[in-house]
Design a protein around this motif. Structure first.
Motif, short mmCIF file in Angstrom:
data_model
loop_
_atom_site.label_atom_id
_atom_site.label_comp_id
_atom_site.label_asym_id
_atom_site.label_seq_id
_atom_site.Cartn_x
_atom_site.Cartn_y
_atom_site.Cartn_z
N ALA A 109 27.08 -37.89 24.84
CA ALA A 109 26.31 -37.91 26.09
C ALA A 109 24.94 -37.28 25.91
CB ALA A 109 27.08 -37.19 27.19
N VAL A 110 24.90 -36.10 25.32
CA VAL A 110 23.64 -35.38 25.16
C VAL A 110 22.68 -36.16 24.26
CG1 VAL A 110 22.60 -33.28 24.22
CG2 VAL A 110 24.64 -33.13 25.65
N ASP A 111 23.22 -36.72 23.18
CA ASP A 111 22.37 -37.50 22.29
C ASP A 111 21.84 -38.75 22.99
OD1 ASP A 111 21.36 -38.05 19.50
OD2 ASP A 111 22.56 -39.84 19.81
N ALA A 112 22.70 -39.45 23.74
CA ALA A 112 22.25 -40.65 24.46
C ALA A 112 21.17 -40.32 25.48
CB ALA A 112 23.44 -41.32 25.15
N ALA A 113 21.24 -39.11 26.05
CA ALA A 113 20.24 -38.69 27.02
C ALA A 113 18.95 -38.23 26.35
CB ALA A 113 20.80 -37.56 27.88
N GLY A 114 18.89 -38.28 25.02
CA GLY A 114 17.68 -37.92 24.30
C GLY A 114 17.50 -36.44 24.10
N GLN A 115 18.61 -35.68 24.20
CA GLN A 115 18.53 -34.24 24.03
C GLN A 115 19.25 -33.81 22.75
OE1 GLN A 115 19.46 -32.12 27.68
NE2 GLN A 115 18.62 -33.77 28.94
N ASN A 116 19.20 -32.52 22.45
CA ASN A 116 19.66 -32.00 21.17
C ASN A 116 21.10 -31.49 21.28
OD1 ASN A 116 20.03 -30.82 18.69
ND2 ASN A 116 18.24 -29.49 18.79
N PRO A 117 22.07 -32.16 20.65
CA PRO A 117 23.46 -31.70 20.73
C PRO A 117 23.73 -30.44 19.92
CG PRO A 117 23.30 -33.60 19.28
CD PRO A 117 21.94 -33.43 19.90
N ARG A 118 22.72 -29.97 19.19
CA ARG A 118 22.88 -28.72 18.46
C ARG A 118 22.51 -27.51 19.32
NH1 ARG A 118 21.53 -32.77 15.17
NH2 ARG A 118 22.60 -32.96 13.16
N ARG A 119 22.07 -27.77 20.53
CA ARG A 119 21.72 -26.70 21.46
C ARG A 119 22.24 -27.06 22.85
NH1 ARG A 119 15.38 -25.22 19.90
NH2 ARG A 119 15.80 -24.56 17.73
N VAL A 120 23.50 -26.80 23.06
CA VAL A 120 24.15 -27.14 24.34
C VAL A 120 24.88 -25.90 24.84
CG1 VAL A 120 25.74 -28.68 25.54
CG2 VAL A 120 24.44 -29.54 23.59
N GLY A 121 24.32 -25.26 25.82
CA GLY A 121 24.97 -24.07 26.39
C GLY A 121 25.21 -22.99 25.36
N GLY A 122 24.27 -22.82 24.43
CA GLY A 122 24.42 -21.79 23.40
C GLY A 122 25.30 -22.21 22.24
N HIS A 123 25.67 -23.48 22.17
CA HIS A 123 26.56 -23.95 21.11
C HIS A 123 25.88 -25.04 20.29
CE1 HIS A 123 30.43 -22.07 22.41
NE2 HIS A 123 29.77 -22.02 23.57
N ASN A 124 26.12 -25.00 18.99
CA ASN A 124 25.77 -26.10 18.10
C ASN A 124 27.03 -26.95 17.96
OD1 ASN A 124 25.30 -27.84 15.94
ND2 ASN A 124 24.02 -26.37 14.86
N LEU A 125 27.13 -27.98 18.79
CA LEU A 125 28.36 -28.76 18.83
C LEU A 125 28.56 -29.56 17.56
CD1 LEU A 125 28.34 -30.02 22.53
CD2 LEU A 125 29.53 -28.05 21.54
N ILE A 126 27.49 -29.90 16.87
CA ILE A 126 27.62 -30.63 15.61
C ILE A 126 28.30 -29.76 14.56
CG2 ILE A 126 26.40 -31.86 13.79
CD1 ILE A 126 26.41 -33.19 16.59
N SER A 127 27.81 -28.55 14.39
CA SER A 127 28.42 -27.68 13.39
C SER A 127 29.85 -27.32 13.77
CB SER A 127 27.58 -26.41 13.20
OG SER A 127 27.56 -25.62 14.39
N GLU A 128 30.13 -27.21 15.05
CA GLU A 128 31.49 -26.89 15.47
C GLU A 128 32.45 -28.03 15.14
OE1 GLU A 128 31.58 -25.50 19.52
OE2 GLU A 128 30.03 -23.99 19.14
#
Length: 332
Positions: A105-124
């Protein structure tokens, strides 16, 4: 083919591949159908930004994909992203499945999924990938979502992740939700006995096909498209969840259509028509299924699933312009 080039190719070819009847024979274009569906979703958004259906976080993430695919509903999309960020900050995006949904969702919205609410969701997500290619002990469906999320974010996983999914395939050509195929205990449908509630199904198979197409690893041992044929509803023309009960439902039909689109394979005649017919045309909502020959009630989850599929857009959904407004439609 690179991720962005593949997205472009899919967007240009999807209309040519989704076949059934000429567009001129329909009063509504599929773009209009999708926009009306988005308007229905806007009407169901809660004050916190969520659009609950099967899961508040999961369905809100999928709704973002629907807004981006439809190209309308920017305000609602941003509100939904705000909800997802708040959930991540609160520690509620805490499984690989939810992390993958939010990344998409975040990527489709053109935002950074590595910075979501203080979390790097990719690395997780990446931290859970085991040496065998499985993400932790996640069910097969969520494992496919993890692959799609990493591809979407431009960090495709090592080939062992795709190999694990290929090895998980059931002999009938499908994949089961929970566990990979076990030749010592499973039959051709990945069924292992009375306590096994998960046979091969269209939803898991749809996600896995999109994941493997996205990574370019499609050396499956049996055709998933032949498997889809076994789940086709001869009455209404769509697809069912599993072979235990054949009946068209919007969510299964949508995922099958997206699988065909991801593989650049023409949809069987009438498949897209089956999804169109499940829409309440006036208010834009899709029904989940039919009650006999009567269209079922408007359904948020079915509408979320149907919007990208009716447009021929597989996962991952590419970022694109999203208009602020939505069509004015009557309430369902």
């Amino acid at each position: 083919m690179g991720r962005n080039l593949r997205r472009v190719a899919v967007s240009f070819l999807s209309l040519a591949l989704i076949v059934g009847v000429p567009a001129s024979s329909w009063a509504l274009t599929d773009g209009t159908r999708a926009a009306r569906g988005a308007a229905y979703l806007v009407s169901k958004q809660l004050p916190d930004g969520s659009i609950p259906a099967f899961s508040p976080i999961g369905s809100t993430s999928d709704a973002v994909l629907a807004f981006v695919a439809a190209g309308v509903g920017r305000r609602a999309m941003k509100h939904a992203i705000g909800y997802l960020r708040a959930q991540a900050a609160a520690g509620n995006v805490n499984t690989v499945g939810l992390q993958a949904k939010v990344v998409l969702a975040v990527d489709a919205a053109g935002q950074n999924p590595r910075r979501v609410g203080g979390h790097n969701l990719i690395s997780e997500i990446e931290a859970t990938l085991g040496p065998n290619g499985r993400f932790g002990d996640e069910p097969v469906l969520r494992d496919a979502l993890a692959v799609l999320a990493l591809v979407s974010a431009g960090s495709p996983p090592p080939s062992r992740a795709s190999t694990w999914l290929l090895d998980a395939q059931c002999p009938d050509g499908g994949w089961a939700f929970d566990e990979p195929y076990d030749p010592a205990h499973d039959d051709a449908h990945c069924h292992s006995g009375a306590s096994d509630f998960f046979d091969s199904d269209s939803n898991t198979t749809g996600y896995v096909v999109q994941a493997l197409e996205a990574t370019g690893h499609t050396a499956w041992s049996a055709s998933p498209f032949d498997f889809f044929t076994t789940l086709r509803d001869p009455q209404h023309g769509g697809w069912s969840y599993s072979g235990s009960f054949i009946a068209t439902d919007a969510n299964s039909t949508a995922l099958v259509l997206q699988a065909y689109a991801s593989a650049l394979i023409p949809v069987p005649l009438g498949g897209l028509i089956a999804l169109r017919k499940l829409q309440h045309r006036a208010c834009g909502a899709w029904a989940y299924s039919w009650n006999g020959d009567v269209l079922g009630d408007p359904d948020v989850g079915a509408t979320i699933a149907a919007i990208p599929a009716v447009l021929g857009k597989p996962l991952p959904i590419a970022p694109g312009p999203v208009k602020r407004g939505v069509p004015a439609v009557p309430a369902c």
